[in-house]
Design an enzyme around this catalytic site. Structure first.
Site, PDB file in Angstrom:
ATOM      1  N   GLU A   1       0.833  -1.202   0.000  1.00 11.77           N
ATOM      2  CA  GLU A   1       0.000   0.000   0.000  1.00 11.77           C
ATOM      3  C   GLU A   1       0.872   1.259   0.000  1.00 11.77           C
ATOM      4  O   GLU A   1       0.380   2.376   0.119  1.00 11.77           O
ATOM      5  CB  GLU A   1      -0.931   0.010   1.213  1.00 11.77           C
ATOM      6  CG  GLU A   1      -2.168  -0.860   1.026  1.00 11.77           C
ATOM      7  CD  GLU A   1      -1.840  -2.305   0.717  1.00 11.77           C
ATOM      8  OE1 GLU A   1      -1.112  -2.931   1.507  1.00 11.77           O
ATOM      9  OE2 GLU A   1      -2.290  -2.819  -0.321  1.00 11.77           O
TER      10      GLU A   1
ATOM     11  N   ASP B   1      -7.223  -5.121  -5.365  1.00 13.04           N
ATOM     12  CA  ASP B   1      -6.370  -5.430  -4.218  1.00 13.04           C
ATOM     13  C   ASP B   1      -6.394  -6.907  -3.843  1.00 13.04           C
ATOM     14  O   ASP B   1      -6.373  -7.258  -2.672  1.00 13.04           O
ATOM     15  CB  ASP B   1      -6.747  -4.568  -2.996  1.00 13.04           C
ATOM     16  CG  ASP B   1      -5.761  -4.761  -1.844  1.00 13.04           C
ATOM     17  OD1 ASP B   1      -4.562  -4.894  -2.118  1.00 13.04           O
ATOM     18  OD2 ASP B   1      -6.190  -4.797  -0.678  1.00 13.04           O
TER      19      ASP B   1
ATOM     20  N   ASN C   1      -0.551  -7.567  -4.025  1.00 15.51           N
ATOM     21  CA  ASN C   1      -1.240  -6.733  -5.014  1.00 15.51           C
ATOM     22  C   ASN C   1      -0.262  -5.777  -5.697  1.00 15.51           C
ATOM     23  O   ASN C   1       0.729  -5.374  -5.108  1.00 15.51           O
ATOM     24  CB  ASN C   1      -2.338  -5.919  -4.326  1.00 15.51           C
ATOM     25  CG  ASN C   1      -1.765  -4.971  -3.282  1.00 15.51           C
ATOM     26  OD1 ASN C   1      -1.366  -5.396  -2.204  1.00 15.51           O
ATOM     27  ND2 ASN C   1      -1.686  -3.686  -3.601  1.00 15.51           N
TER      28      ASN C   1
END
Lengths: 194, 622
Positions: free
Chosen positions: B222, B348, B306
């Site tokens: 992230e 994701d 991801n």
């Protein structure tokens, strides 16, 4: 109302001084701050003093009651990825900013200080990344998130898209208020050293 | 005396905070298993019994030395003392406060009558003496990770556990260290730092130790952190090799030994060419979940996270080698095959969930397979020699794709649920955290069933343009999660991998974020986010026993044999993690997008539980 009078009177006295010279009452055992560098406290505890510590940074003044500042701050909040850690104010990797509780203080100068310096548990320091006026705009937007007027414009699970300007009045608060429903405020019954 | 300004703050009454949880997505919004489940051949259960090989799941010694129990990752205990008949008598024998009130995702480790546990940040390690009443503390170790690491941990400051090998307890710290402690003294034998918090990198996964090597991988998908897996020398902690999961073949350790099964995964430097220029450098593909060693085929398997940012419109292409699985040579890291679960992932769907290594009847003969429960919603049964997908079936609500094309191997993305910048796409199933996240399943060779602890959650998603600032989130999406069909948010599914169907399902109000453990007495244990630790019948799913612990459960329960020969169950309480950040972190439920959108579907959790962190050990009174 008496306390309000005291604060406003203190403001008038202190603000012009803080900008150009050290505060006039040095604490026992504490040297005066460097001339010209505004003192911003990140603790509510000041040894030997039992009352609120007043704002000393005159740069903050331009960002109160300033609707454009909060709108610009909101844009910057996305642009600099603040939202990545704080979401739309509700928090995530960083704490939420909309619930009115503050670790490092809620006054514009304190929030500004948080942005400049960073904070130890994972808040980056933005001093070299974001120009100072924009840091103040960000501070104003962050402060706006927990204002009743901003919260009233909440839309379902999405915080307000129209942040309210920060009234000058809110920063009468020293940044770490006791719970507003506290009764028997010690200040009314105990008189500390004057 | 109420000051006028303070009176304004009064309006922030905490009771106003809780938003209501949205209703479940209508059942008609998702596909049925018949519509989207595919297999290369019809079930042939008569061809043999599903079981791990003795090499990957050696005879149970009653200990629990690695989080997955064995290399096959069955999390199956052969202890038989606890049964469906007597489990109602199970009682807590002792408990131990971990001193940390953040999400506790680790598995307690039991070796030589000592119980080891590592906490969430600041990653304390405790060793408890199981030979004495009340299991007194033998030693404790505080690694003092950098406090700033807390700010770059995407989803609470969790740790998924340590492992004991050759007299060492080996674990990771949030700020990027791998540490080996002497099990006798608790003193560090070596400390290696491969993670750099300044680029947003943390370590949250449980290291895997096999044949003198420690395998670790980074978190940070992230924050635009480029993913890698590394092997350290077990004796010295020295780096032996590191393989990146994006970029040129040389970095990915792709060479002549690389033989992916499908054409889509073949070509030179796909880790560069399947990205916009330079985007692979900040493209994720992290290894924060489970690494598995196959002692039979001497192969390492690991998923990749991801691609970053979440806003897929900023990274056209397949984004190799993210959201897939690698088979590698454990000695050199050289890639053997790769399969991409979610090419150009838009939701994701990390590929980092557990892989169970089993021998399973398929197409009339026994096959050496790897079973992987992906975030994208499918149970993948993969031939682990070749990387060929034998079957892929949904085990939770799915509409983001329309099945896996078993000829090309490609996930058939549903164009209606592709994410966009100018429009919030509604009711995408499964949600970003998947039909299931990192929390591992177990497998019982007695029942032939997988016990899958998972979610029933969908989401609304809006892409946002995001710029990369090193050390800050690189996400670019506004997500609001919501319950899946039925309105409940969690399920414990007993899955029959041979007949490709559910044997039974237990619905849970909250998503299940704990692992499961299956026992030979015929039980399955798991915990819930509102703080119940439960036992169900492995054959029927019937609820048999439950105990309310001090905080929600998101850890990995284990079963072991004590010094006295009796069966014990150990687990940690302590709610948190991505789904529980609404309780463990300072989060405001009025912002549904908080904690990457999870808060929207968990706004009521604070009414059920508070932060905590305690080790519990249960047994029958004796």
């Amino acid at each position: 109302m008496c306390s309000r009078f005291r604060i406003e009177a203190g403001l008038l006295l202190l603000l012009p001084l803080a900008a150009c010279q050290p505060p006039q009452t040095p604490m026992p055992g504490v040297g005066p701050p460097v001339a010209g560098a505004p003192l911003v406290r990140t603790s509510a505890l000041v040894p030997g003093v039992d009352r609120e510590i007043l704002p000393r940074d005159p740069r903050a003044l331009a960002y109160y009651d300033n609707p454009q500042a909060v709108v610009d701050g909101k844009r910057l909040f996305q642009q600099f990825n603040c939202s990545g850690c704080h979401s739309n104010g509700g928090g995530g990797m960083g704490p939420d900013l909309m619930d009115g509780t503050w670790i490092y203080g809620s006054r514009l100068e304190q929030i500004h200080q948080t942005l400049v310096e960073g904070r130890p548990n994972g808040m980056p320091s933005w001093a070299d990344k974001i120009p100072d006026p924009q840091l103040w705009e960000l501070a104003a937007y962050v402060r706006s998130m927990s204002l009743p007027r901003t919260l009233a414009a909440q839309n379902g699970p999405t915080p307000s898209q129209t942040p309210a300007p920060v009234p000058r009045a809110v920063d009468q608060d020293p940044g770490w208020s006791p719970s507003p429903d506290t009764s028997n405020d010690y200040g009314t019954t105990i008189v500390g050293p004057q | 005396m109420i000051r006028p300004t303070v009176a304004l703050l009064l309006l922030l009454c905490p009771a106003l905070h809780a938003q209501t949880v949205p209703p479940g997505v209508p059942a008609g919004e998702v596909f049925t298993p018949e519509q989207i489940g595919h297999a290369l051949a019809a079930p042939t259960p008569q061809a043999g019994r599903t079981a791990p090989s003795a090499v990957n799941a050696p005879a149970d010694d009653g200990q629990w030395t690695m989080p997955s129990k064995n290399y096959a990752s069955t999390r199956f205990s052969t202890q038989t003392e606890l049964t469906p008949e007597n489990v109602k008598g199970l009682v807590p024998l002792f408990s131990f406060s971990l001193g940390v009130n953040k999400g506790q995702e680790a598995a307690p480790i039991i070796a030589d009558n000592t119980l080891y546990v590592v906490t969430a940040y600041p990653n304390y390690v405790y060793a408890l003496d199981l030979t004495k009443p009340g299991a007194p503390l033998k030693w404790r170790f505080a690694p003092n990770p950098l406090p700033a690491s807390q700010g770059v941990a995407c989803c609470d400051v969790v740790n998924r556990g340590g492992t004991v090998s050759n007299g060492k307890y080996i674990f990771n710290t949030l700020d990027g260290q791998t540490i080996a402690l002497d099990v006798k003294s608790g003193r560090p034998l070596w400390r290696t730092r491969l993670g750099n918090i300044h680029v947003g990198e943390t370590l949250t996964m449980a290291p895997l130790v096999a044949k003198g090597r420690v395998y670790i991988g980074n978190s940070g998908g992230e924050l635009g952190v480029r993913g890698w897996i590394a092997a350290l020398d077990e004796q010295s902690g020295k780096l032996l090799w590191r393989a990146w999961n994006t970029g040129p073949d040389a970095d990915v350790l792709i060479g002549p030994a690389f033989h992916p099964f499908y054409a889509m995964d073949r070509g030179k430097d796909l880790g560069v060419s399947s990205w916009p220029p330079d985007a692979w450098k900040i493209g994720g593909g992290n290894v924060w979940g489970w690494i598995t060693y196959d002692a039979e085929l001497d192969t390492l398997y690991h998923g990749t996270g991801n691609p970053g940012p979440w806003n897929a419109q900023q990274r056209p292409g397949d984004n190799k080698w993210t959201a897939g699985i690698f088979a590698r040579d454990p000695a050199t890291g050289a890639a053997r095959w790769f399969y991409q679960f979610s090419p150009h992932d838009q939701h994701d769907y990390d590929g980092i969930n557990e892989q169970l290594l089993l021998d399973l009847p398929f197409g009339g003969s026994m096959r050496k397979v790897l079973i992987h429960l992906d975030r994208n919603g499918y149970v993948y049964v993969i031939d682990r020699k070749t990387g060929q997908v034998l079957s892929a079936d949904p085990y939770g609500p799915v509409n983001s794709s329309r099945g896996v094309d078993l000829q090309s191997g490609r996930l058939e993305v549903n164009p209606d649920k592709e994410t966009k910048m100018d429009q919030e796409v509604k009711d995408i199933c499964p949600t970003a955290s998947g039909s299931k996240d990192w929390n591992p399943s177990s497998f019982s060779p007695q029942t032939g069933l997988l016990y899958i602890p998972h979610e029933n959650i969908c989401m609304d998603w809006l892409n946002l343009q995001v710029s990369y600032i090193e050390g800050t989130p690189y996400v670019g999406a506004n997500v609001h999660m919501k319950p899946g069909p039925g309105g409940h948010r969690g399920e414990l599914t007993a899955w029959d991998p041979v007949n490709r169907r559910k044997a039974w399902v237990v619905d849970e109000n909250f998503p299940i974020w704990s692992g499961t453990v299956a026992t030979a007495g015929g039980l399955v244990f798991y915990g819930t986010m509102d703080g119940w630790f439960k036992a169900v019948d492995a054959r029927t799913g019937q609820a048999l026993w439950r105990y309310k612990v001090d905080s929600g459960v998101i850890s990995q329960p284990v079963s072991y044999r004590g010094v006295d020969g009796h069966q014990y169950i150990a687990m940690l309480s302590g709610v948190g993690g991505w789904s529980g950040a609404v309780v463990s972190g300072p989060v405001d439920t009025r912002d549904g997008s908080a904690a990457l959108g999870f808060v929207n579907v968990m706004a009521d959790l604070p009414k059920y539980t508070t932060p905590g962190g305690t080790l519990y050990v249960f047994a029958l009174p004796h």
